[in-house]
Design a protein around this motif. Structure first.
Motif, mmCIF file in Angstrom:
data_model
loop_
_atom_site.group_PDB
_atom_site.id
_atom_site.type_symbol
_atom_site.label_atom_id
_atom_site.label_comp_id
_atom_site.label_asym_id
_atom_site.label_seq_id
_atom_site.Cartn_x
_atom_site.Cartn_y
_atom_site.Cartn_z
ATOM 1 N N ASP A 96 8.889 0.781 4.392
ATOM 2 C CA ASP A 96 9.482 0.119 5.560
ATOM 3 C C ASP A 96 10.999 0.167 5.370
ATOM 4 O O ASP A 96 11.560 -0.580 4.580
ATOM 5 N N TYR A 127 7.466 13.765 13.630
ATOM 6 C CA TYR A 127 6.695 13.254 12.496
ATOM 7 C C TYR A 127 7.113 13.981 11.239
ATOM 8 O O TYR A 127 7.357 15.179 11.236
ATOM 9 N N GLN A 185 4.833 -10.266 9.079
ATOM 10 C CA GLN A 185 4.063 -9.146 8.551
ATOM 11 C C GLN A 185 4.923 -8.093 7.856
ATOM 12 O O GLN A 185 4.408 -7.095 7.374
ATOM 13 N N ARG A 186 6.226 -8.284 7.834
ATOM 14 C CA ARG A 186 7.111 -7.284 7.226
ATOM 15 C C ARG A 186 7.327 -7.640 5.760
ATOM 16 O O ARG A 186 8.175 -8.472 5.428
ATOM 17 N N PRO A 203 -0.449 10.155 5.451
ATOM 18 C CA PRO A 203 -1.421 10.189 6.561
ATOM 19 C C PRO A 203 -1.015 11.130 7.695
ATOM 20 O O PRO A 203 -1.850 11.510 8.499
ATOM 21 N N MET A 204 0.269 11.470 7.782
ATOM 22 C CA MET A 204 0.721 12.306 8.885
ATOM 23 C C MET A 204 0.603 13.790 8.563
ATOM 24 O O MET A 204 1.008 14.631 9.357
ATOM 25 N N ASP A 245 0.853 -1.179 0.000
ATOM 26 C CA ASP A 245 0.000 0.000 0.000
ATOM 27 C C ASP A 245 0.891 1.231 0.000
ATOM 28 O O ASP A 245 1.461 1.581 1.028
ATOM 29 N N TRP A 261 13.522 -0.159 7.658
ATOM 30 C CA TRP A 261 14.312 -0.667 8.764
ATOM 31 C C TRP A 261 15.137 -1.879 8.372
ATOM 32 O O TRP A 261 14.788 -3.040 8.666
ATOM 33 N N ASP A 306 11.361 6.492 15.963
ATOM 34 C CA ASP A 306 11.852 5.639 17.055
ATOM 35 C C ASP A 306 12.983 4.698 16.645
ATOM 36 O O ASP A 306 13.063 3.558 17.122
ATOM 37 N N GLN A 331 1.080 3.839 2.768
ATOM 38 C CA GLN A 331 1.630 3.526 4.083
ATOM 39 C C GLN A 331 2.994 4.159 4.317
ATOM 40 O O GLN A 331 3.354 4.435 5.432
ATOM 41 N N GLY A 332 3.766 4.349 3.309
ATOM 42 C CA GLY A 332 5.138 4.792 3.540
ATOM 43 C C GLY A 332 6.053 3.588 3.613
ATOM 44 O O GLY A 332 5.649 2.528 4.090
ATOM 45 N N ARG A 365 0.125 16.668 11.141
ATOM 46 C CA ARG A 365 0.387 16.165 12.493
ATOM 47 C C ARG A 365 1.732 16.622 13.040
ATOM 48 O O ARG A 365 1.973 16.511 14.223
#
Lengths: 612, 302
Positions: free
Chosen positions: A274, A458, A307-308, A463-464, A268, A276, A589, A271-272, A467
């Motif tokens: 992943d 952020y 799930q990654r 979506p952010m 998606d 990491w 984080d 979502q941005g 924010r």
């Protein structure tokens, strides 16, 4: 159009690794074991006692050759740090069919043949009429290994069929592979049994082999390649990957940027990406003795987290010829309510470099992993780590006080010119507070100097949107933040307790620990994450440490935190290079180590010399 | 011509539309905690605030960190909204009270999302230090049963730090029961010097591990020299607190939490207390106290 240099093709990394390894390790590079002659039995070549006619020959003396001497035969039936034969878990993909070679019951070409450990039934020229034999594997191992018999047509699967008199007279060569690494139900020890009957009289022999374990690379060993994330449509990622590219080029360090916006890895786009790279994979290696030292391959351990989506990179792009892949994960019902998938990320799996303590040797280092009963990782991961043995027993420590829960948030390692050869870096909010207080005390105007100038929590995208809020604040205001200071004193309490545990377990003196200053903050339910960028969470290679740009208080273009870190690690001859990762990693984080990864050179010390 | 019945129905519909986005939604705290009288007490303020600043209510009802499309892409793969809520500052006060105690969330949330929003709202309400939140925080502390929720509510009451909150927490801290541990921690968060002896007495008497941990955390909060320095206060933790912590450590329960708390409040006095307790110890207890002394001394030297 994507830059092909930045998208690995199957086997590309493996080939590069092999080339780099041969260049770096010289005569200790991996090689194909010397195949035995196929024109008959090899007579004993030493002057030892008479060898039995019916005998197994394995590489028990670990010189990469089947010697068929009494000296070697006498070692065949036991396994220790000094003798005993080994076999590989055949988890690479020499035929590039996207599956580990151990999945099928074929020898997939020359490269796959090279991954087979050799076993020979010595030639018995005097085998009488009616002689017949079988080679079998112990019951526990039988389903976990595979034997191939060499014939004139090549290799054929051997499942215990009778060996004819003619075969016994000529001798029979076998190749053996393991289908997997040692695990909770199997310690990797394989017992081979040869049984020959002739004239009704049974003759037997046995040999013991051990499956080579998966061994984690030591972060202080020479580096072959580093990894980072790429997301060409995501501005924060561009900044970070640009810095990685710049430094890697300066240091002539091969760099792979993983396209985290590949639709396979990003189902998606809203979502941005992943990003990491540390979370999803841990690099290790495996190998068996060869005539040149060791026949080895790097093996990537994929995160248990199912799930990654980006973790598929490990199988799609890394698994290949001479580059292995392993994935262990249990079901949620097995893992139970205290399982936290965050601990399945490999920032929570580190290796304490080689050391000895209290008469116990850890020549390949020792695993350290954050996992306790109250908050634990995937049980399949821990069982796998426990079962490998040579870097154990794993040191499990309590990271439940952290938000993300990873050990790399408060510890790492640097080389040092000391008898031990390295020092432990350890997070210190105490030192951070003292640093800021000293800065404020030096000049009254310093209380108004901003920390995190111009930065926001952020990143404003997707979506952010809307924010983001300012992170910057005056040093004086920060030091007057009662809640923040109280929380940091609590974090210091956690770190002091853990430091005692690690120091005791490893046998470290106080002067073997270098404190790294940064403050923490409470995120949800009193769980901690770095408030100032966690500069300890770094990528180390060569004499370079890539460190989070800290955005500390800056006066006359001097960031006091940057200056301190440069000096702190510079004292050990380490070049500190700051990377822009606030938006991509810190405000999410994590820090540099979390977003990167590295493959190192095979160590000089061999796993089979570490008897566990 | 508009019939009276139609007009009346229209007025009712309009009133409902202005009163709450979904009048049938359940407040996060549940009806047993967020009573009808509590809801009525907030109704007018919330109505007025929603009319004046609907965007604030919309923002709390549409937190990014609660959307699966967002949080499944985050590193932790789970909902997280504390920082979003705290970043809103006072603007979020009444919207959070609304979602906790009056209207509830506007859309269907998963259990994990509900729990996340509940805890985060309680925590963020406490951080605002606004007395209007007191009834909600008190109700959450007194009537919720999930340990995390009770602990968060206790800490929030401690942050509010009024005499009423201190009395409530003190009563719970000195009464055995499911709220005692949380109350002890919440008392510590007040950082009032007067609570220190309550905490040390409770710790000395405690044999339940949760209560030991709660009391230890409370002492670590009230004795936080860094917090007092930040606030410009000069406070000395009573020796009784150091003694209670070290004696509890010597007894063997909750070792890590006690080690953390002792380290967090350690002074030269702590070392003297340790030496005193160590003098009478032997075997494993002595070894653990030696370890404790080592950790504290190292921390003080740093």
């Amino acid at each position: 159009m994507r830059d092909p240099r930045k998208q690995t093709s199957r086997g590309y990394v493996g080939a590069l690794f092999a080339a780099a390894l041969l260049a770096a390790c010289g005569s200790d590079g991996g090689s194909t074991p010397t195949p035995p002659p196929t024109d008959g039995a090899v007579p004993p070549t030493d002057s030892g006692p008479r060898l039995p006619a019916v005998r197994l020959v394995v590489d028990a003396n670990r010189n990469g050759v089947l010697d068929d001497t009494y000296a070697e035969w006498s070692l065949r039936a036991e396994w220790s740090a000094t003798a005993g034969a080994s076999l590989l878990a055949n988890v690479d993909d020499d035929d590039s069919n996207h599956m580990v070679d151990a999945v099928d019951d074929r020898v997939n070409g020359e490269a796959d043949e090279a991954d087979l450990a050799r076993v020979r039934i010595a030639a018995w020229p005097a085998a009488p009429e009616g002689a017949a034999g079988t080679l079998s594997v112990d019951e526990v191992s039988a389903s976990r290994v595979r034997l191939f018999k060499r014939t004139n047509e090549g290799w054929e699967l051997y499942a215990g069929a009778n060996l004819s008199r003619d075969e016994l007279r000529a001798g029979v060569e076998f190749g053996i592979e393991a289908k997997d690494f040692p695990g909770p139900m199997w310690d990797g020890r394989v017992e081979l049994s040869l049984s020959v009957t002739s004239s009704g009289e049974p003759r037997t022999d046995r040999a013991v082999m051990k499956v080579a374990p998966w061994v984690i690379f030591n972060s202080l060993d020479p580096t072959v390649r580093i990894w980072g994330p790429q997301a060409l449509d995501y501005t924060p990622a561009i900044a970070f990957s640009s810095d990685l590219e710049f430094y890697a080029e300066q240091d002539a360090m091969p760099l792979t940027l993983v396209d985290t916006q590949d639709p396979t890895y990003l189902p998606d786009p809203e979502q941005g990406p992943d990003v990491w790279m540390q979370d999803i994979m841990e690099f290790g290696w495996t190998g068996i003795p060869s005539a040149e030292g060791m026949h080895a391959m790097p093996v990537v351990l994929r995160s248990p987290n199912t799930q990654r989506a980006v973790a598929q990179y490990t199988q799609r792009e890394l698994l290949g010829p001479d580059f292995g892949y392993v994935w262990k994960h249990a079901s949620p019902s097995v893992n139970g309510a205290r399982w936290d998938v965050s601990l399945d990320s490999f920032g929570d799996l580190e290796l304490i470099p080689p050391h000895s303590v209290g008469g116990r040797e850890h020549p390949l280092g020792r695993i350290v992993h954050g996992s306790v009963e109250a908050r634990h990782s995937d049980v399949a991961l821990r069982q796998f780590l426990d079962a490998q043995g040579v870097q154990g027993p794993p040191l499990y420590i309590d990271t439940s006080w952290e938000l993300v829960g990873h050990v790399d948030e408060f510890l790492s390692f640097i080389p040092a010119d000391t008898p031990r050869g390295w020092k432990l870096l350890w997070a210190s909010p105490r030192l951070a507070r003292a640093q800021l207080m000293a800065f404020a005390a030096r000049d009254p105007r310093n209380a108004d100097v901003l920390i995190f100038a111009g930065k926001h929590w952020y990143y404003e995208s997707g979506p952010m949107r809307g924010r983001a809020y300012p992170a910057q604040r005056a040093v004086g205001e920060l030091l007057a933040d009662e809640e923040l200071m109280a929380f940091n004193q609590m974090v210091q309490g956690h770190l002091d307790a853990l430091r005692e545990q690690v120091q005791t377990e490893v046998g470290l003196a106080d002067d073997e620990i270098v404190e790294v200053p940064f403050l923490w903050a409470s995120h949800e339910n009193q769980r901690a994450a770095a408030y100032q960028p966690g500069t300890i969470n770094l990528l180390f290679y060569g004499r370079t440490a890539i460190v989070a740009r800290p955005y500390g208080p800056t006066v006359a273009s001097h960031d006091i935190v940057e200056d301190d870190m440069t000096e702190r690690l510079g004292a050990y001859g380490i070049n500190v290079r700051f990377a822009e990762q606030w938006d991509l990693l810190h405000s999410a984080d994590g820090e540099v180590h979390c977003g990167t990864n590295a493959v190192r050179e095979f160590p000089q010390r061999r796993w089979w010399e570490v008897a566990r | 011509m508009i019939r009276h019945s139609t007009l009346r129905a229209s007025v009712i519909a309009l009133a409902l539309a202005l009163s709450a986005p979904l009048a049938s939604a359940t407040p996060l705290l549940g009806d047993a905690v967020a009573t009808a009288s509590m809801q009525r007490s907030f109704a007018a303020d919330i109505r007025a605030a929603r009319a004046a600043h609907p965007e604030r209510f919309s923002r709390v009802q549409n937190l990014a960190g609660l959307r699966p499309a967002v949080y499944r892409a985050t590193r932790l793969r789970r909902p997280s909204v504390v920082r979003e809520l705290r970043a809103m500052g006072p603007d979020a006060l009444l919207p959070m009270i609304d979602v906790l105690a009056v209207s509830g969330p506007a859309r269907q949330l998963s259990d994990e999302e509900r729990d996340t929003l509940t805890l985060a709202s309680i925590e963020a309400l406490g951080a605002l230090r606004d007395r209007r939140a007191e009834p909600v925080l008190r109700a959450a502390f007194e009537r919720m049963t999930a340990p995390d929720a009770v602990r968060t509510a206790a800490r929030a009451l401690g942050t509010l730090n009024g005499d009423g909150e201190v009395a409530l927490l003190t009563a719970a801290a000195t009464t055995a029961g499911p709220r005692q541990a949380a109350a002890l921690e919440g008392l510590g968060v007040t950082r009032r010097a007067t609570v220190a002896l309550t905490l040390s007495t409770a710790l000395d008497a405690a044999r339940d591990e949760a209560v030991i941990i709660g009391a230890a955390r409370g002492i670590a909060e009230v004795g936080s020299t860094w917090a007092h320095t930040a606030a410009g206060r000069s406070v000395t933790l009573p020796r009784a607190c150091h003694e209670a912590l070290v004696r509890a450590f010597a007894r063997g329960a909750a070792q890590h939490e006690l080690l953390v708390a002792i380290g967090a409040v350690a002074t030269a006095e702590t070392l003297r207390v340790i030496e005193g307790v160590r003098a009478a110890a032997s075997g494993d207890t002595a070894r653990r106290l030696d370890q404790l002394r080592r950790v504290v001394a190292r921390g003080l030297a740093g």
